[in-house]
Design a protein around this motif. Structure first.
Motif, PDB file in Angstrom:
ATOM      1  N   SER A  72       0.807  -1.218   0.000  1.00 36.88           N
ATOM      2  CA  SER A  72       0.000   0.000   0.000  1.00 36.88           C
ATOM      3  C   SER A  72       0.839   1.268   0.000  1.00 36.88           C
ATOM      4  O   SER A  72       0.287   2.371   0.039  1.00 36.88           O
ATOM      5  N   SER A  73       2.176   1.127  -0.029  1.00 39.71           N
ATOM      6  CA  SER A  73       3.034   2.316  -0.007  1.00 39.71           C
ATOM      7  C   SER A  73       4.316   1.996  -0.753  1.00 39.71           C
ATOM      8  O   SER A  73       4.476   0.909  -1.330  1.00 39.71           O
ATOM      9  N   ASN A  92       0.846  -8.724   7.293  1.00 36.51           N
ATOM     10  CA  ASN A  92       1.520  -8.176   8.474  1.00 36.51           C
ATOM     11  C   ASN A  92       0.534  -7.381   9.310  1.00 36.51           C
ATOM     12  O   ASN A  92      -0.484  -6.896   8.805  1.00 36.51           O
ATOM     13  N   THR A  93       0.830  -7.283  10.598  1.00 34.94           N
ATOM     14  CA  THR A  93       0.059  -6.368  11.428  1.00 34.94           C
ATOM     15  C   THR A  93       0.446  -4.939  11.059  1.00 34.94           C
ATOM     16  O   THR A  93       1.505  -4.685  10.487  1.00 34.94           O
ATOM     17  N   LEU A  94      -0.431  -4.001  11.394  1.00 40.08           N
ATOM     18  CA  LEU A  94      -0.231  -2.605  10.999  1.00 40.08           C
ATOM     19  C   LEU A  94       0.146  -1.776  12.223  1.00 40.08           C
ATOM     20  O   LEU A  94      -0.676  -1.584  13.131  1.00 40.08           O
ATOM     21  N   PRO A  95       1.375  -1.291  12.287  1.00 40.68           N
ATOM     22  CA  PRO A  95       1.757  -0.439  13.423  1.00 40.68           C
ATOM     23  C   PRO A  95       0.924   0.845  13.430  1.00 40.68           C
ATOM     24  O   PRO A  95       0.625   1.417  12.377  1.00 40.68           O
ATOM     25  N   LEU A  96       0.550   1.277  14.611  1.00 38.41           N
ATOM     26  CA  LEU A  96      -0.233   2.510  14.773  1.00 38.41           C
ATOM     27  C   LEU A  96       0.728   3.662  15.030  1.00 38.41           C
ATOM     28  O   LEU A  96       1.323   3.762  16.110  1.00 38.41           O
ATOM     29  N   PRO A  97       0.914   4.554  14.050  1.00 42.09           N
ATOM     30  CA  PRO A  97       1.845   5.668  14.254  1.00 42.09           C
ATOM     31  C   PRO A  97       1.388   6.589  15.390  1.00 42.09           C
ATOM     32  O   PRO A  97       0.188   6.827  15.577  1.00 42.09           O
ATOM     33  N   ARG A  98       2.338   7.098  16.117  1.00 41.78           N
ATOM     34  CA  ARG A  98       2.030   7.967  17.254  1.00 41.78           C
ATOM     35  C   ARG A  98       1.260   9.211  16.819  1.00 41.78           C
ATOM     36  O   ARG A  98       0.420   9.728  17.567  1.00 41.78           O
ATOM     37  N   GLY A  99       1.528   9.657  15.587  1.00 41.95           N
ATOM     38  CA  GLY A  99       0.861  10.863  15.106  1.00 41.95           C
ATOM     39  C   GLY A  99      -0.642  10.728  15.032  1.00 41.95           C
ATOM     40  O   GLY A  99      -1.379  11.706  15.225  1.00 41.95           O
ATOM     41  N   ALA A 105       4.146 -14.710  -1.409  1.00 44.05           N
ATOM     42  CA  ALA A 105       3.485 -13.501  -1.907  1.00 44.05           C
ATOM     43  C   ALA A 105       3.375 -12.537  -0.738  1.00 44.05           C
ATOM     44  O   ALA A 105       2.609 -12.766   0.203  1.00 44.05           O
ATOM     45  N   LEU A 106       4.157 -11.467  -0.769  1.00 39.75           N
ATOM     46  CA  LEU A 106       4.204 -10.521   0.334  1.00 39.75           C
ATOM     47  C   LEU A 106       3.245  -9.369   0.054  1.00 39.75           C
ATOM     48  O   LEU A 106       3.411  -8.643  -0.932  1.00 39.75           O
ATOM     49  N   CYS A 107       2.261  -9.205   0.912  1.00 44.18           N
ATOM     50  CA  CYS A 107       1.351  -8.065   0.833  1.00 44.18           C
ATOM     51  C   CYS A 107       1.640  -7.184   2.039  1.00 44.18           C
ATOM     52  O   CYS A 107       1.214  -7.487   3.163  1.00 44.18           O
ATOM     53  N   VAL A 108       2.402  -6.108   1.815  1.00 39.29           N
ATOM     54  CA  VAL A 108       2.924  -5.277   2.902  1.00 39.29           C
ATOM     55  C   VAL A 108       2.017  -4.056   3.068  1.00 39.29           C
ATOM     56  O   VAL A 108       1.967  -3.177   2.203  1.00 39.29           O
ATOM     57  N   LEU A 109       1.305  -4.021   4.178  1.00 43.76           N
ATOM     58  CA  LEU A 109       0.324  -2.968   4.416  1.00 43.76           C
ATOM     59  C   LEU A 109       0.745  -2.058   5.560  1.00 43.76           C
ATOM     60  O   LEU A 109       1.578  -2.432   6.392  1.00 43.76           O
ATOM     61  N   ASP A 110       0.154  -0.871   5.601  1.00 43.30           N
ATOM     62  CA  ASP A 110       0.420   0.094   6.669  1.00 43.30           C
ATOM     63  C   ASP A 110      -0.893   0.695   7.142  1.00 43.30           C
ATOM     64  O   ASP A 110      -1.969   0.417   6.581  1.00 43.30           O
ATOM     65  N   ALA A 111      -0.825   1.525   8.167  1.00 40.83           N
ATOM     66  CA  ALA A 111      -2.032   2.034   8.825  1.00 40.83           C
ATOM     67  C   ALA A 111      -2.896   2.888   7.918  1.00 40.83           C
ATOM     68  O   ALA A 111      -4.099   3.041   8.172  1.00 40.83           O
ATOM     69  N   GLN A 112      -2.335   3.425   6.840  1.00 40.28           N
ATOM     70  CA  GLN A 112      -3.129   4.307   5.988  1.00 40.28           C
ATOM     71  C   GLN A 112      -4.229   3.567   5.235  1.00 40.28           C
ATOM     72  O   GLN A 112      -5.162   4.207   4.737  1.00 40.28           O
ATOM     73  N   VAL A 113      -4.152   2.242   5.152  1.00 41.12           N
ATOM     74  CA  VAL A 113      -5.256   1.531   4.495  1.00 41.12           C
ATOM     75  C   VAL A 113      -6.546   1.716   5.289  1.00 41.12           C
ATOM     76  O   VAL A 113      -7.637   1.571   4.746  1.00 41.12           O
ATOM     77  N   VAL A 114      -6.427   2.050   6.558  1.00 36.33           N
ATOM     78  CA  VAL A 114      -7.599   2.380   7.375  1.00 36.33           C
ATOM     79  C   VAL A 114      -7.815   3.887   7.430  1.00 36.33           C
ATOM     80  O   VAL A 114      -8.910   4.394   7.148  1.00 36.33           O
ATOM     81  N   PHE A 115      -6.772   4.640   7.766  1.00 37.17           N
ATOM     82  CA  PHE A 115      -6.950   6.073   8.030  1.00 37.17           C
ATOM     83  C   PHE A 115      -7.279   6.864   6.775  1.00 37.17           C
ATOM     84  O   PHE A 115      -7.911   7.929   6.861  1.00 37.17           O
ATOM     85  N   ASP A 116      -6.870   6.373   5.595  1.00 39.31           N
ATOM     86  CA  ASP A 116      -7.211   7.092   4.369  1.00 39.31           C
ATOM     87  C   ASP A 116      -8.709   7.043   4.071  1.00 39.31           C
ATOM     88  O   ASP A 116      -9.201   7.811   3.233  1.00 39.31           O
ATOM     89  N   GLU A 117      -9.449   6.165   4.725  1.00 38.63           N
ATOM     90  CA  GLU A 117     -10.884   6.038   4.459  1.00 38.63           C
ATOM     91  C   GLU A 117     -11.744   6.660   5.556  1.00 38.63           C
ATOM     92  O   GLU A 117     -12.969   6.507   5.550  1.00 38.63           O
ATOM     93  N   LEU A 118     -11.124   7.359   6.495  1.00 30.70           N
ATOM     94  CA  LEU A 118     -11.885   7.993   7.571  1.00 30.70           C
ATOM     95  C   LEU A 118     -12.422   9.349   7.126  1.00 30.70           C
ATOM     96  O   LEU A 118     -11.815  10.044   6.308  1.00 30.70           O
TER      97      LEU A 118
END
Length: 649
Positions: free
Chosen positions: A88-89, A189-196, A138-151
């Motif tokens: 996703s990035s 992978n689990t998605l780390p929650l950025p402090r920001g 097959a590596l699908c590497v995701l980050d927290a924005q897959v959730v926050f971009d849809e808020l």
């Protein structure tokens, strides 16, 4: 093996310089067999509690420039792993560490990368590169924005909860789609929650609730691995804890690098461990030194009263190390000692010293003598009937580590140092013993090896091999694998190298698919004798079992613990007789030679098979006519119970 011109060698100061010189001289492909050893040195120089060493990543940048086809053309025996990457990035920072991590385990990376942000399309479209590449991983590497971009803006915790639940359901459905249509293992992978994101909420109660929601979301991702045999989930939270921030804010803002280089390097290390396991390269034995490794002090100089694994600050660090070693041993890792000491004082400490967490009974071998340690490691491997490449060696002496690394390059060397507080981190950093799933046979393994000492005593006291086998009381069971045994059969295919006629590796999903197919048999071999139950020790894989046709034995596997007891002959005899009774026209089989399975080259001829051909890669094919006079018998000393009926679990 290639060498660099002497003027260049004289300038070298370390393994990275060596790799650079080889690359500069155009000799890196020719000298590729040197690469794992050089990378092992680089890896050992890193902080065991942090991300991989920067020089290891730099080495990966050099290796990523090589064409895998060119390497394989010159070194045909090099193992390779096909990896497809989507996410996703921006993931450019993954290539170099992934190349290096695989290479140091002797695996060549064949990489396919998707377009930026194309993870959903790649997983949904079964015609995408993620499916078409035939990837092992097959590596699908995701980050927290897959959730926050849809808020919405502004957002509430309730919005995060709603979107995260929908995203988890989507990812779950895509994982099911890949398991159905893809060939390899899907890695999420689990998605780390950025402090920001957390700090955008100004009240503590909302922050706490966001933490709960996010942890439940990640827990849902982790559960996907339990639901699907071919899904693996890397937990990024421990990596973030050791590597620092999730990303660098400027790169995240301007280049969409939402997972930073150090985090991706740690992720690549985890993928290296996974790939090593998929290729059957998981280690089986941890061999430890004693002085300043298992305890503080030198037994020969300080005496039993002068060493410590408790009561002092340094001693307590060694006690923690012993507990970590013991934890591995409790999960089926065989423990052994290789120490330059007199044997009797060592045994006295292991039996009676009050500080010791580990005792003599925790070790399957204790080699305490003054012989060179590389020779002792060979002796340990021989006595355990394992290849020396099954060993991991942990020692605090740079000399001993260098000796073993140089003379036995297939042994994984853990280079401990003078700081015992880091021993546990160095021991665990590379996951040498990681397996997809622990089985009951794993937990019983150490005890099974210890009972082998009683078998050896019986063999030494017997007048002949026949007398020994008659007194052993071998009992063998052969029947279709049950559901609770699938993990163990998969493990046998992944970890067995000596008695493995084709070295085909099967994941649990592959075993289950074979078991469920109407024209295939997956037969589990179980054995026991007068000294105890050995558990599930092997398997026979048969295909094309329809009536009237020719059957095919795709593979026969047997644990090295039970070699030369007539078990393989008994099972092969039972399969052939069952094939004849079922109306098979003949039985075909094949043997694909490797560096380790040469001792089973004669198995099929010994059972009445005739050789029918040999291919360019050395694979030999055989045929058994099933004529009555060609059918082998079960050895007299074996009590065999064979049942080929498919029973419900």
């Amino acid at each position: 093996m290639a060498t660099v011109a002497s003027t260049t060698v004289g300038e070298l100061t370390g393994p990275l310089d060596r790799l650079r010189a080889l690359h500069r001289e155009g000799l890196l492909i020719h000298a590729y067999p040197e690469v794992p050893g050089l990378l092992a040195e680089l890896a050992s120089a890193g902080d065991p509690a942090g991300p991989p060493a920067p020089d290891l990543v730099r080495a990966g940048q050099l290796l990523a420039r090589l064409d895998p086809a060119d390497v394989l053309a010159e070194h045909a025996g090099t193992g390779s792993v096909t990896v497809a990457v989507t996410g996703s990035s921006t993931l450019n920072g993954l290539t170099a560490p992934l190349t290096a991590e695989l290479a140091r385990h002797g695996l060549l990376l064949r990489l396919h990368t998707g377009d930026f942000g194309s993870w959903f399309r790649d997983l949904q479209d079964t015609g995408s590169e993620l499916y078409a590449a035939g990837a092992d991983l097959a590596l699908c590497v995701l980050d927290a924005q897959v959730v926050f971009d849809e808020l919405p803006h502004p957002w509430l915790v309730e919005d995060v909860e709603r979107v995260a639940a929908a995203k988890l359901a989507l990812i779950g459905s895509l994982a099911e789609r890949y398991v159905t249509g893809g060939a390899g293992t899907l890695v999420l992978n689990t998605l780390p929650l950025p402090r920001g994101h957390t700090r955008r909420l100004i009240d503590a109660r909302s922050r706490a609730r966001l933490g709960v929601v996010w942890r439940e979301f990640n827990a849902g991702l982790l559960r996907l691995a339990a639901a699907h045999d071919r899904v693996h989930v890397v937990d990024l939270d421990p990596l973030v804890a050791s590597s620092g921030p999730v990303n660098e804010p400027r790169l995240a803002a301007y280049a969409k690098v939402l997972l930073g280089d150090e985090l991706l390097a740690g992720y690549a290390r985890e993928i290296g461990h996974l790939a090593r396991g998929l290729r059957g390269r998981t280690k089986k034995v941890l061999v430890v030194d004693l002085d300043n490794t298992l305890w503080d002090g030198i037994l020969g100089d300080d005496g039993p009263e002068g060493i410590a694994a408790a009561t002092t600050y340094r001693g307590e660090a060694f006690g923690r190390f012993q507990r970590a070693v013991g934890q591995l041993g409790a999960q089926g890792v065989l423990l052994a000692v290789c120490s330059k000491n007199d044997r009797e004082p060592v045994l006295g400490v292991l039996r009676d010293h009050p500080d010791m967490v580990l005792r003599e009974s925790d070790f399957v071998r204790v080699n305490a003598n003054w012989e060179p340690k590389d020779g002792n490691l060979l002796d340990i491997a021989r006595r355990l009937n394992l290849g020396v490449d099954s060993l991991v060696f942990a020692d605090d002496s740079p000399f001993e580590c260098g000796l073993v690394a140089g003379s036995l390059p297939s042994v994984a060397v853990i280079r401990l140092d003078e700081e015992p507080a880091l021993h546990v981190e160095r021991l665990l950093a590379d996951g040498w013993f990681d397996v997809p799933e622990l089985t009951p046979e794993d937990r019983a393994r150490a005890e099974q090896y210890r009972t082998d000492a009683a078998r050896q005593d019986l063999q030494e006291s017997a007048g002949s091999m026949e007398e020994y086998l008659a007194g052993l009381g071998v009992r063998v069971s052969l029947s279709p694998v049950r559901d609770h045994e699938i993990a163990r059969v998969s493990q046998v295919t992944l970890r067995t190298n000596q008695f493995n006629l084709t070295t085909e590796r099967l994941q649990q999903a592959d075993v289950r698919a074979r078991r469920d197919a109407a024209d295939q048999l997956v037969l589990a071999i179980r054995s026991a004798d007068r000294f105890g139950d050995n558990g599930l020790v092997g398997a026979v894989l048969v295909s094309d079992t329809g009536p009237g046709g020719a059957w095919h034995i795709d593979n026969v596997l047997l644990s090295c613990r039970v070699f030369a007891r007539g078990i393989e002959e008994s099972c092969l005899a039972a399969v052939l007789r069952h094939a004849r009774a079922a109306g098979a026209a003949a039985v075909h089989a094949r043997y694909r030679p490797t560096a380790k399975n040469h001792r089973v080259r004669g198995l099929y001829p010994s059972a009445g098979f005739e050789e029918t051909g040999e291919s360019a890669d050395g694979t030999v094919t055989f045929r058994h006519s099933l004529a009555e006079d060609r059918l082998p018998s079960v050895p007299e000393h074996v009590r065999l119970a064979a049942d080929f009926s498919r029973l419900p679990d």
